[in-house]
Design a protein around this motif. Sequence first.
Motif, PDB file in Angstrom:
ATOM      1  N   THR A   1       3.458   6.063  -5.402  1.00  0.00           N
ATOM      2  CA  THR A   1       3.326   6.230  -6.855  1.00  0.00           C
ATOM      3  C   THR A   1       2.256   7.255  -7.188  1.00  0.00           C
ATOM      4  O   THR A   1       2.469   8.145  -8.022  1.00  0.00           O
ATOM      5  CB  THR A   1       2.974   4.877  -7.510  1.00  0.00           C
ATOM      6  OG1 THR A   1       3.981   3.913  -7.178  1.00  0.00           O
ATOM      7  CG2 THR A   1       2.892   5.021  -9.027  1.00  0.00           C
ATOM      8  N   LEU A   2       1.104   7.125  -6.534  1.00  0.00           N
ATOM      9  CA  LEU A   2       0.019   8.077  -6.775  1.00  0.00           C
ATOM     10  C   LEU A   2       0.430   9.486  -6.351  1.00  0.00           C
ATOM     11  O   LEU A   2       0.182  10.461  -7.075  1.00  0.00           O
ATOM     12  CB  LEU A   2      -1.222   7.647  -5.997  1.00  0.00           C
ATOM     13  CG  LEU A   2      -2.425   8.594  -6.064  1.00  0.00           C
ATOM     14  CD1 LEU A   2      -2.891   8.753  -7.501  1.00  0.00           C
ATOM     15  CD2 LEU A   2      -3.557   8.092  -5.188  1.00  0.00           C
ATOM     16  N   ALA A   3       1.090   9.602  -5.195  1.00  0.00           N
ATOM     17  CA  ALA A   3       1.515  10.919  -4.716  1.00  0.00           C
ATOM     18  C   ALA A   3       2.493  11.565  -5.680  1.00  0.00           C
ATOM     19  O   ALA A   3       2.404  12.765  -5.961  1.00  0.00           O
ATOM     20  CB  ALA A   3       2.150  10.785  -3.331  1.00  0.00           C
ATOM     21  N   ALA A   4       3.424  10.777  -6.208  1.00  0.00           N
ATOM     22  CA  ALA A   4       4.415  11.316  -7.141  1.00  0.00           C
ATOM     23  C   ALA A   4       3.761  11.788  -8.430  1.00  0.00           C
ATOM     24  O   ALA A   4       4.004  12.914  -8.898  1.00  0.00           O
ATOM     25  CB  ALA A   4       5.482  10.261  -7.439  1.00  0.00           C
TER      26      ALA A   4
ATOM     27  N   PRO B   1       0.815  -1.222   0.000  1.00  0.00           N
ATOM     28  CA  PRO B   1       0.000   0.000   0.000  1.00  0.00           C
ATOM     29  C   PRO B   1       0.843   1.265   0.000  1.00  0.00           C
ATOM     30  O   PRO B   1       0.497   2.254  -0.662  1.00  0.00           O
ATOM     31  CB  PRO B   1      -0.824  -0.117   1.286  1.00  0.00           C
ATOM     32  CG  PRO B   1      -0.921  -1.579   1.542  1.00  0.00           C
ATOM     33  CD  PRO B   1       0.384  -2.149   1.067  1.00  0.00           C
ATOM     34  N   ALA B   2       1.981   1.243   0.712  1.00  0.00           N
ATOM     35  CA  ALA B   2       2.862   2.413   0.733  1.00  0.00           C
ATOM     36  C   ALA B   2       3.443   2.687  -0.645  1.00  0.00           C
ATOM     37  O   ALA B   2       3.571   3.849  -1.063  1.00  0.00           O
ATOM     38  CB  ALA B   2       3.986   2.202   1.748  1.00  0.00           C
ATOM     39  N   VAL B   3       3.782   1.620  -1.376  1.00  0.00           N
ATOM     40  CA  VAL B   3       4.304   1.791  -2.748  1.00  0.00           C
ATOM     41  C   VAL B   3       3.238   2.396  -3.651  1.00  0.00           C
ATOM     42  O   VAL B   3       3.515   3.315  -4.439  1.00  0.00           O
ATOM     43  CB  VAL B   3       4.791   0.437  -3.304  1.00  0.00           C
ATOM     44  CG1 VAL B   3       5.135   0.562  -4.782  1.00  0.00           C
ATOM     45  CG2 VAL B   3       6.005  -0.058  -2.536  1.00  0.00           C
ATOM     46  N   SER B   4       2.004   1.901  -3.544  1.00  0.00           N
ATOM     47  CA  SER B   4       0.906   2.446  -4.354  1.00  0.00           C
ATOM     48  C   SER B   4       0.647   3.909  -4.024  1.00  0.00           C
ATOM     49  O   SER B   4       0.457   4.742  -4.926  1.00  0.00           O
ATOM     50  CB  SER B   4      -0.374   1.626  -4.133  1.00  0.00           C
ATOM     51  OG  SER B   4      -0.191   0.279  -4.513  1.00  0.00           O
TER      52      SER B   4
END
Length: 551
Positions: A256-259, A250-253
């Motif tokens: 990615t969305l935040a970036a 979830p942190a990776v997702s």
Amino acid sequence: MRGTFPARFLPSRRDYDGLRSSWKTDLLAGITVGIVALPLALAFGVSSGVGAEAGLITAVVAGLVAAVMGGSHVQVSGPTGAMVVVLAPVVATHGVGSIALVSLLAGLLVIILGISGLGRAVAFIPRPVVEGFTLGIALIIFLQQVPMATGTQGIPGHNTLLAAIESASRATAPMVLQTLGVVVGVAAVMFLLPRLHKSLPASLIAVLLATVASELLRLDIPRIGGLPHSLPAPSVPSLDPSALGGLLMPAVSIATLAAIESLLSARVSAGMVGPDGRPSGAYSPDRELTGQGLASVAAGFFGGMPATGAIARTAVNVRSGAKTRLSAIVHALVLLAIIYLAAGLVGRIPLAVLAGILMVTATRMVSRHTVTAILRSTRADAFVFILTAIITVAFDLIVAIEIGFVAAAIFTLRKFASLSGVQREEIPGVPVPGDEHIAVFRLEGAMFFGAAERVLQEISRVKDIQVAIIRLSQVRMLDATGAHTLVEVISALELRGVTVLLKGVQPQHLELVTNVGVIRSLRHHKHLFTALPAAVEHARSHVRRNAAVSA
């Protein structure tokens, strides 16, 4: 100048160039955005399941850190609607207490992306994808306001379009007439006031007038309501090793969305035109990522949620005349002041007022001229633009970017392939007997996987020749598939008894054709030429030798 590491990621005096002339508009813009951001922060906190207080904490802490450390002068950061979709399942699975740790992990990942220089990758996202994403976001922002504009309760976690339709269908009189009247009044002030004087803060004046009118008329419509009165003390999120593995993906997702959302918001805002008719200016993508990562880390320490650049608040900021980071800093300080000093007064602002402001902002996010230009450019660009916008509204932002990028890439490859090919040429100069047994082929454009098969088929169809001269001087791009196709072409012709001569291999392609085996597939290493006349003369010598053997 990009500057040296780590100086290019740190604040400097250049961040506030022009502040002496713009501080008044920056101050007013920050106040306006702070008021607009307040209900959004609360709503996004509630919708994600973390709570209104977490949303407000994130808007203050992350908004302040990103304003100082980020790479855009006008970007406003905080909790966003896109994050709600990702965070809600995490809360349901791991509980509210996990969000602070997820925010910390995601923030660290975004910082790594920024330091590694991947922020510049957003420049490779095609313009139709960016504009389609912007149009989709504008539609989402507009639709998200329907519940507040109709005086109904929104449906957290539902698709924005379906939630808007459901909310509108549940609207009843006289509530809906009053809220829509407020929305129309706010929109009228925002559209008409700038025509009287461009420097007037139309959004802020609209908030004040509509709120006062609602109080005087005693309108029974939804208000912002009660707010928390203080910020919690910062603390390190509790680390449960057993739960860490489940929170990593979830942190990776989220990272990615935040970036993506932050970079696209910064990129879109860089081209937005303020009240003075000038764009807001450039931004540093790598610094923007590190700033957003630090913002999420800071929010995690205060018990908040992950933050990103918020296109709606950023658009309000730009439209309100912001020029420097002061406006985003003031926005965070306004929210902080509201928590401690004016929670009761701000709580009286009708939600329909904010709905009107954001609806007007949404209509201004996409230029009619930009949309017309893309739709009239090429069918491929128009398709990608419309597809990205539809998927953004119907599904989510990450899927829209991915599919839009893939569609744009496919159309680009088709365009490259159509511009690439092979042409048979006449032998230059005065013809001599035997020239009819020599074929000169000119390869042009890009020899890559999208065009290689067609080249193979066209050359292989040629018959009744003894020597083939393949010219490569017009090949601008060559990949491994294209080089391997050359090997197949040469091998197929040599098996038919046709001698192949290569002319004009580009210096940048020489290592590739050597490693793949193009030169090795030739009958002789001397069948590689740099000039066409020499290759033609060598081909004629082969024809003469074959004629002598036949005689």
